[in-house]
Write an enzyme that holds these catalytic residues in place. Structure first.
Site, PDB file in Angstrom:
ATOM      1  CB  SER A 298      -0.987   0.212   1.235  1.00 25.19           C
ATOM      2  OG  SER A 298      -1.872   0.980   1.244  1.00 25.19           O
ATOM      3  CG  ASP A 309       7.304   4.512 -11.870  1.00 25.64           C
ATOM      4  OD1 ASP A 309       8.133   3.639 -11.731  1.00 25.64           O
ATOM      5  OD2 ASP A 309       6.177   4.635 -11.686  1.00 25.64           O
ATOM      6  CE  LYS A 323      -4.582  -2.093   0.870  1.00 24.66           C
ATOM      7  NZ  LYS A 323      -4.878  -0.684   0.381  1.00 24.66           N
TER       8      LYS A 323
END
Length: 527
Positions: A298, A309, A323
């Site tokens: 999460s 990224d 998740k």
């Protein structure tokens, strides 16, 4: 007449508005979808009412309602859950980051509340409660020789800030019974376990969850490490199951540059919400390492994904949990609540890292065995990723979606095949219980030891290793003792933790940690 002329248009306007409102309501009542939904709700209410009034036996309809709510949510996704009134208080407290109590770490040991040690500078330490004390009474309420539930126990020790409780303890070390008045105070529930340097240039912060206080704890730790001259930062998110998304975003903002995308969320209507970093970050230039494992989920994955990224740092470890659903807690009016999935989140490159959830039971939440059998915990090549879920980072590196964050640098499970149980037991509460018992037998002796003499006592002799072998054997646990030195290191670390402090404990544990060793190796190679 003038007044009538003034008010007449207003009266007409109000009448039209009421007419439109009633018309919309009547349209709703005539709408088949509205009628269908209402009938279903009435059907459920009538059934509960029939059972309450007519069923032959007395039934607790509250428990039926709880079961009904759980049954409905089980048909949604694994993270939409019902929180009962009984559980909600402790869940809220945990995420709030503090509670009011007496401030002790304890075990329920042989039907008695045994103090491991009072929280430093907390109410119990100030009042004179010591490690090893047995709490017998809270005021006149007996806490020993009875099977007391944790929530009942906590209710006796917690209370209003500034209120007092008379604690009766048995002090085994001096064989005396004492009455100690303790004034309750705010006790923090830390979400940042530790912040320390693992080398001259590398700082380390361990986050166990994302609660209301996590960003403040992290920021304080970061500034402290910066004052100590760190140039690189390790953020340890292993076994961190998540929490508040906002806290992960706030921490990402400290390490990402202005206007870099942190996370995207998309709701039922397809509305996309993007969150960007600001220019206020306090660690936007030093190298960053994020540590993850199969239990990082999460909010942990949001932070790891944002760093990966944006090519801001290196993600090390093993594939995270997977998740990618966002929940909102909604009160149900009776002290209970439902935590409902309201959106999906996506990393800056557009990845959804939510794994499949056809199976919403234990197999979904505990994938360790499956990953162990597939070899994924030991070999990076065993991680299965779909080419169709290929994305690119800011600099064009390939990353994958659809089931967790795959690390940039794979670090296998530390234990060799066949020795996994040994590592898990050495990192569990079993070691803590054993060490407490050893201290309890000779507390006066151990209280006289310093780091050097304790190290000699535990590491340079086999006395406590042999005692641990016997303890494990009597517990019916099978344990491989081939790596004696590593087991002794874990025992020594726990002795240090219970006798001295958490910082020293982590210094010992991290010196043996495979991911930290990899970070330091990479740091050395960069020079």
């Amino acid at each position: 007449m003038k007044m009538n002329k003034i008010y007449f248009p207003i009266i007409i306007a109000i009448a039209i508005a009421i007419g439109l409102l009633l018309g919309s309501k009547l349209n709703s009542f005539n709408n088949p979808d509205f009628l269908s939904k209402n009938l279903k709700r009435n059907k459920l209410n009538k059934l509960i009412d029939f059972i309450d009034r007519e069923y032959v036996d007395d039934i607790n309809t509250d428990s039926i309602v709880d079961l009904t709510v759980n049954g409905i949510l089980e048909n949604l996704d694994p993270h939409s859950v019902y929180i009962s009134k009984r559980d909600l208080k402790s869940v809220t407290e945990n995420m709030k980051g503090d509670f009011v109590g007496i401030g002790v770490n304890f075990y329920v040991y042989n039907d008695t509340v045994a103090v491991i040690k009072p929280i430093k500078n907390g109410p119990s330490e100030r009042a004179g409660i010591r490690p090893g004390d047995r709490i017998l009474f809270a005021d006149n309420y007996q806490l020993y020789n009875k099977k007391i539930q944790n929530d009942s126990l906590f209710s006796k020790l917690k209370g209003e800030k500034g209120s007092t409780v008379l604690i009766t303890v048995f002090r085994k070390a001096t064989n005396e019974k004492l009455k100690i008045k303790v004034k309750r105070d705010i006790i923090p529930i830390k979400s940042v376990d530790i912040a320390l340097k693992v080398s001259d240039e590398v700082g380390y912060i361990k986050i166990n969850r994302f609660a209301e206080t996590t960003y403040d704890e992290f920021y304080k730790a970061l500034l402290s490490l910066k004052r100590q001259g760190i140039k690189e930062l390790v953020i340890d998110l292993r076994d961190n199951g998540g929490g508040y998304l906002e806290m992960a975003v706030a921490i990402a903002d400290e390490i990402l540059k202005d206007k870099e995308l942190v996370v995207k969320t998309k709701n039922k209507k397809g509305t996309e919400d993007k969150t960007y970093a600001t220019s206020k970050g306090d660690f936007e230039n030093g190298k960053v390492y994020i540590l993850i494992n199969e239990n990082s989920a999460s909010a942990s994955e949001i932070l790891a994904g944002a760093v990966q990224d944006n090519d801001r740092g290196v993600v090390l470890g093993r594939r995270s949990f997977g998740k990618g659903l966002v929940q909102r807690e909604m009160p149900l009016g009776d002290g209970s609540a439902v935590r409902l999935t309201i959106a999906r989140y996506f990393t800056p490159s557009g990845r959804s890292i939510q794994k499949a959830y056809e199976d919403k039971g234990d197999a979904y939440f505990n994938e360790f065995e499956k990953r162990f059998q597939s070899g994924e915990l030991y070999e990076a090549d065993s991680i299965k990723v779909a080419d169709s879920l290929k994305f690119r980072t800011k600099k064009g590196r390939v990353v994958y979606g659809g089931g967790g964050i795959t690390p940039d640098v794979f670090v296998p499970f530390e234990a060799k095949h066949g020795e996994e149980a040994t590592l898990m037991i050495m990192q569990s509460g079993v070691v803590s219980y054993f060490v407490f018992e050893q201290l309890d037998k000779k507390r006066a002796f151990f209280n006289e030891l310093n780091f050097k003499t304790l190290k000699s006592e535990v590491l340079e002799k086999d006395n406590y290793l042999d005692a641990f072998k016997q303890y494990i054997s009597e517990s019916g646990i099978l344990l491989n003792f081939s790596d004696k030195e590593k087991i002794k290191k874990y025992l020594y670390a726990e002795f240090v933790k219970q006798l001295f402090d958490d910082n020293s404990y982590y210094e010992i544990i991290l010196s043996e940690d495979a991911m930290i060793k990899k970070v330091l190796e990479m740091n050395a190679n960069d020079k």
